[in-house]
Write an enzyme that holds these catalytic residues in place. Structure first.
Site, short mmCIF file in Angstrom:
data_model
loop_
_atom_site.label_atom_id
_atom_site.label_comp_id
_atom_site.label_asym_id
_atom_site.label_seq_id
_atom_site.Cartn_x
_atom_site.Cartn_y
_atom_site.Cartn_z
N SER A 1 0.76 -1.17 -0.04
CA SER A 1 0.15 -0.11 0.06
C SER A 1 0.62 1.16 0.10
CB SER A 1 -0.91 0.03 1.12
OG SER A 1 -2.20 -0.64 0.75
N LYS B 1 0.11 3.29 -3.06
CA LYS B 1 -1.00 4.44 -3.14
C LYS B 1 -0.58 5.70 -3.07
CE LYS B 1 -3.86 0.60 -1.06
NZ LYS B 1 -4.59 0.01 -0.02
N TYR C 1 -4.02 -2.90 -10.23
CA TYR C 1 -3.73 -2.75 -8.55
C TYR C 1 -2.83 -3.82 -8.13
CZ TYR C 1 -5.11 -2.58 -3.62
OH TYR C 1 -4.98 -2.39 -2.35
N TYR D 1 -4.72 3.49 8.22
CA TYR D 1 -5.96 2.80 8.19
C TYR D 1 -6.73 3.24 9.44
CZ TYR D 1 -3.93 0.40 4.27
OH TYR D 1 -3.32 0.18 3.27
N VAL E 1 0.90 -3.84 3.78
CA VAL E 1 1.12 -4.87 4.70
C VAL E 1 2.26 -5.80 4.40
CG1 VAL E 1 -1.48 -5.24 4.55
CG2 VAL E 1 -0.45 -6.33 2.68
N1 GLU Z 1 -2.33 -5.39 -1.81
C1 GLU Z 1 -2.91 -5.19 -0.50
C2 GLU Z 1 -4.33 -5.47 -0.60
O1 GLU Z 1 -5.12 -4.89 -1.30
C3 GLU Z 1 -2.61 -3.97 -0.01
C4 GLU Z 1 -3.01 -3.62 1.25
C5 GLU Z 1 -2.07 -2.99 2.38
O2 GLU Z 1 -0.79 -2.97 1.88
O3 GLU Z 1 -2.31 -2.52 3.29
O4 GLU Z 1 -5.00 -6.05 0.42
#
Ligand code: GLU
Length: 305
Positions: free
Chosen positions: A65, A68, A192, A240, A258
């Site tokens: 993430s 992003k 993605y 988050y 993650v």
């Molecule tokens: N590729 C992971 C997902 O979509 C990213 C989530 C993250 O890194 O927090 O679940």
């Protein structure tokens, strides 16, 4: 300054390894579930090109993430403020992959850093292009920002997530049902998953983050106003439902993934990348968060003084 910081990082690395309190690796992506949680690296890019690092700072990991932040930077460069018609700028207070607020908000995700919001951002990057081109833009941005061409996608991680990413499939279909996905869900999802599977080391990520931290000597790729807005979103939404706790403990804009990575920016002062793959209950790096807290306390870099 660098010598004092270097000594502090060496001590922090030793302390974290001795404590052995690593947290759990993300198990829902099989390829990430195989990673040894007992790892730690940190790199700090300073104004004028300096770099201080400790631990496994050259080891590549799945940025997940953290990507992003950079896909948002690309979209802001393409269409600017228009993106906010499709995605909000409010903290979600929910898990990264929650579907609940999407229902409440009629398909307009609360921010670009939760999965639903990032799917919209990636969908926007695909406008008029094939996935390869959209991915080339994100990779190109990262390579230019880091001034390092050796940044790539780990196809095994992308494939692994594609096989088991049922929640993201649900989110994409949900967005589509509200008319907030322009491409077929499988196209946006595939793009993605590949974007999340970009792998970088702490040193590379800290160098890329210089453009958001607005460090002297960084490539001029983001206007100060865009960097400020991205940083504000990182502060409010970068961790988050743990974003409030992270702001409380660290006081700096940050974005977690993650894979155990955290990008931290101290505007004008430093760009920091931390990696430790074991996660806490929010899905954020357990030792990474601890290290960020210790670093902010040591340096006084908190934006709150
Ligand atoms: N590729 C992971 C997902 O979509 C990213 C989530 C993250 O890194 O927090 O679940």
């Amino acid at each position: 300054m660098s010598a004092v910081l270097e000594q502090f990082l060496q001590g922090l690395d030793a302390e974290i390894r001795a404590a052995g309190d690593w947290g759990e690796v993300a198990a829902y992506i099989p390829e990430l579930a195989r990673v040894d949680p007992a790892q730690f690296g940190i790199a700090i890019a300073l104004p004028g090109g300096g770099m201080v690092a400790a631990g496994q700072s050259g080891q590549r990991f799945s940025i997940q993430s953290v990507s992003k932040v950079f896909s948002l930077a690309c979209v802001l460069g393409r269409i600017g403020e228009q993106i906010w018609t499709r995605v909000g700028r409010e903290p979600s207070g929910r898990r990264f992959d929650s579907i609940l607020s999407l229902e409440d908000e009629r398909g307009r995700p609360r921010n670009p850093f939760i999965n639903a919001g990032a799917l919209v951002t990636t969908d926007e990057l695909l406008a008029g292009r094939v996935p390869k081109e959209a991915l080339a833009e994100i990779l190109g941005f990262l390579r230019a920002a880091a001034e390092d061409g050796d940044i790539h996608i780990d196809k095994a991680v992308a494939g692994s997530e594609a096989e088991t990413g049922y929640r993201n499939v649900a989110l994409a279909n949900y967005l589509k049902s509200f008319g907030n996905l322009r491409n077929p869900p499988e196209i946006t999802l595939g793009t993605y998953f590949h974007q999340c599977a970009i792998e970088m080391s702490c040193v590379q990520l800290a160098r890329a983050g210089r453009v958001i931290a607005g460090l002297a000597g960084a490539p001029a790729m983001l206007s100060p106003v865009k960097a400020r807005r991205i940083s504000a979103l990182m502060m409010m939404c970068g961790h988050y439902d743990g974003s409030g706790d992270f702001a409380f403990r660290v006081g700096l804009p940050g974005k977690s993934g993650v894979g155990g990575g955290i990008l931290l920016v101290a505007p004008g002062r430093a760009s920091v990348a931390i990696w430790s793959p074991g996660l806490n209950g929010y899905g954020n790096s357990q030792m990474g968060t601890y290290a960020a807290e210790r670093l902010a306390r040591e340096t006084g870099w908190s934006v709150f003084g």
